[in-house]
Design a protein around this motif. Structure first.
Motif, mmCIF file in Angstrom:
data_model
loop_
_atom_site.group_PDB
_atom_site.id
_atom_site.type_symbol
_atom_site.label_atom_id
_atom_site.label_comp_id
_atom_site.label_asym_id
_atom_site.label_seq_id
_atom_site.Cartn_x
_atom_site.Cartn_y
_atom_site.Cartn_z
ATOM 1 N N TYR A 9 45.598 32.268 40.862
ATOM 2 C CA TYR A 9 45.138 33.615 42.243
ATOM 3 C C TYR A 9 45.397 32.958 43.637
ATOM 4 O O TYR A 9 45.568 33.089 44.955
ATOM 5 N N ASP A 10 44.187 31.810 43.338
ATOM 6 C CA ASP A 10 43.555 31.149 44.581
ATOM 7 C C ASP A 10 45.287 30.497 45.126
ATOM 8 O O ASP A 10 44.893 31.340 46.576
ATOM 9 N N LEU A 13 46.836 33.873 46.877
ATOM 10 C CA LEU A 13 46.369 34.104 47.681
ATOM 11 C C LEU A 13 45.948 33.271 49.272
ATOM 12 O O LEU A 13 46.573 33.789 50.776
ATOM 13 N N ASP A 26 39.541 40.934 51.354
ATOM 14 C CA ASP A 26 40.408 41.523 50.008
ATOM 15 C C ASP A 26 41.426 42.668 50.739
ATOM 16 O O ASP A 26 41.590 42.511 49.680
ATOM 17 N N CYS A 28 44.101 40.822 52.230
ATOM 18 C CA CYS A 28 45.075 40.327 51.125
ATOM 19 C C CYS A 28 45.490 40.193 48.942
ATOM 20 O O CYS A 28 46.281 40.210 49.275
ATOM 21 N N ARG A 29 44.108 40.824 48.774
ATOM 22 C CA ARG A 29 44.317 40.468 47.685
ATOM 23 C C ARG A 29 44.477 42.378 46.923
ATOM 24 O O ARG A 29 45.194 42.582 46.236
ATOM 25 N N ASP A 30 44.428 42.953 47.913
ATOM 26 C CA ASP A 30 44.992 44.352 47.888
ATOM 27 C C ASP A 30 46.281 44.331 47.361
ATOM 28 O O ASP A 30 46.761 45.274 47.011
ATOM 29 N N SER A 33 47.857 42.802 45.070
ATOM 30 C CA SER A 33 47.362 42.801 43.020
ATOM 31 C C SER A 33 48.845 44.741 43.428
ATOM 32 O O SER A 33 48.592 44.921 42.554
ATOM 33 N N TRP A 37 51.035 40.346 42.121
ATOM 34 C CA TRP A 37 50.830 39.138 42.419
ATOM 35 C C TRP A 37 51.967 38.699 42.581
ATOM 36 O O TRP A 37 52.076 37.192 42.093
#
Length: 470
Positions: A9-10, A13, A26, A28-30, A33, A37
């Motif tokens: 994940y890192d 990201l 946050d 970027c994660r949204d 997701s 991914w």
């Protein structure tokens, strides 16, 4: 959701943030997701919603406010940029699907500012799997950042627009950035990158006065592979984000190290307008400082090719010698097997002949024993030979070998007694024969065996010969 682990994940990201330039982790994660991914799919979706036209040419300038450029150095009265600093980055160059995809790997570019090292690295194009495992991407091709055909189309469009507006300049290659990078490696040259900002006020003067300068264009064509792209195109826009271009006109010089892992080095960044003399001075300095590396790389490559050809020739000679030895060994084995087969065949025939002789000898012995028993039985059946008298018949028998045998019989004895007499003698090997009388010829066959000698006309004496029945 795909389980990638913390490291996976890192990495994704960081890749997504480096390409899109979004600082909000946050957010970027949204976005990632929402796209399961899948970095390529997320970047493609984000790129389709944010046009290059909506981003100012100096979109990264605010990041560098408050940081002053180092003082220039004067060489022969011409201001010079800071000295060359080699910033080594990693880019495993591999083209997906036999050249139809983009890059898989990372491309970290550093910036050196104000005499101190301020490393500002980012990942460029493509997304490699984590080092500890591979994550399969979706099979759909809709998530690609950009296809090779689109990159070529954009490059060709840039060249056409540039030449129409500013005239003949550097010989930009009509290829995508990655293909141009690979071309520079094949030709043992550095890659000159020009990011074109059509709206920047310094762009026309820089292009027509510096890039299209006969001396600059000739020097670039001779010593570099030149690639250009407009920041309003998809690839040019992403390259400007990757290089963190803060001032325009923007140029850079990069080089692929001649190694198996294809590491990429950012050698020089040229930001802001420069005169033809300044451009030539910078480029000449770059060439002078990198020439030994390129020459060494070329010599090493030629040496590798020579060693490779030598090994191939040696391997070919070894294979030929090995094949000759193997063929000779096969012939020797085949000859040995042939001799062994012939010897085995001769031994088999010899054993068969020996067996036949043994059987024949056994049969002959058995036959001889049977004949001996038969002769003995016949002789015993005859009884004692009678003395001469009126009721006694004298019989003389001639055999095929000329031998003669005679005996006296009671006149009341049967013709069968004569056959028993012949069988009791060791004068005849034939099993089938007939007693024949001559003058006149009379055959005493099976139909006369029960007749007495008187009834058969053989009394008082008779001369018979043995006739073999074939």
């Amino acid at each position: 959701m795909v389980d990638l682990g913390v490291s996976g994940y890192d990495d994704k990201l960081a890749s997504f943030q480096a390409v899109t330039g979004i600082d909000d982790l946050d957010l970027c994660r949204d976005i990632l997701s929402a796209h399961n991914w899948d970095v390529e799919l997320a970047v493609s979706s984000y790129s389709s919603t944010i046009s290059p036209d909506s981003v100012p040419a100096a979109s990264n300038f605010d990041y560098w406010q408050g940081v002053e450029d180092p003082p220039p150095r004067d060489i022969d009265g011409v201001p010079q940029p800071p000295g060359l600093v080699w910033k080594i980055v990693t880019l495993p160059v591999s083209v997906i699907s036999g050249g139809l995809g983009l890059i898989a790997g990372t491309f970290n570019l550093g910036l050196w500012i104000a005499g101190g090292a301020i490393s500002h690295s980012s990942r460029l194009l493509g997304f490699g799997a984590p080092a500890d495992g591979r994550v399969d991407a979706p099979s759909s091709s809709t998530g690609r950042l950009i296809t090779v055909s689109s990159a070529v189309t954009e490059a060709a469009a840039f060249i056409g627009d540039f030449e129409r507006e500013f005239g003949r300049g550097p010989a930009f290659v009509a290829e995508g950035f990655i293909d141009a990078l690979q071309r520079s490696k094949r030709e043992y040259k550095m890659l000159f990158v020009y990011l074109h900002s059509p709206e920047h006020p310094d762009t026309p003067r820089f292009c027509s006065g510096s890039l299209c300068s006969e001396a600059v264009a000739a020097f670039l064509n001779e010593n570099f592979v030149a690639w250009g792209g407009s920041i309003r195109s998809s690839e040019g826009f992403k390259m400007s984000n990757s290089f963190k271009a803060s001032r325009f006109p923007f140029c850079a010089v990069v080089m692929v190290t001649m190694a198996a892992n294809d590491r990429v080095t950012l050698i020089q960044q040229i930001e802001g307008p420069k005169s033809p003399e300044e451009m030539l001075s910078i480029l000449q300095q770059v060439v002078e400082q990198t020439a030994p590396v390129l020459v060494t790389a070329r010599v090493e490559a030629e040496e590798r090719m020579y060693n490779l050809r030598l090994r191939e020739e040696q391997d070919a000679a070894y294979r030929a010698a090995l094949e000759t030895d193997q063929a000779r060994e096969r012939q020797r084995k085949e000859e040995q097997e042939r001799l062994e087969r012939e010897a085995a065949e001769e031994e088999r025939k010899r054993e068969e002949e020996e067996e036949l002789r043994r059987k024949a000898a056994l049969e002959a012995a058995e036959k001889e024993a049977a004949l001996a028993r038969r002769r003995q039985e016949k002789a015993m059946s005859l009884g004692i030979e009678p003395e001469k008298g009126p009721n006694v018949t004298q019989v003389l028998v001639r055999f095929p070998n000329g031998e003669r045998k005679g005996r006296r019989f009671d006149s009341s004895a049967t013709v069968q007694s004569l056959y028993d007499y012949v069988d009791s003698l060791d004068c005849l090997d034939a099993e089938s024969y007939t007693l024949v009388g001559s003058f006149p010829r009379v055959v005493y066959g099976p139909d006369k065996l029960t007749l007495t000698l008187v009834e058969a006309g053989l009394h008082p004496q008779a001369s018979l010969f043995v006739e073999i029945v074939s």
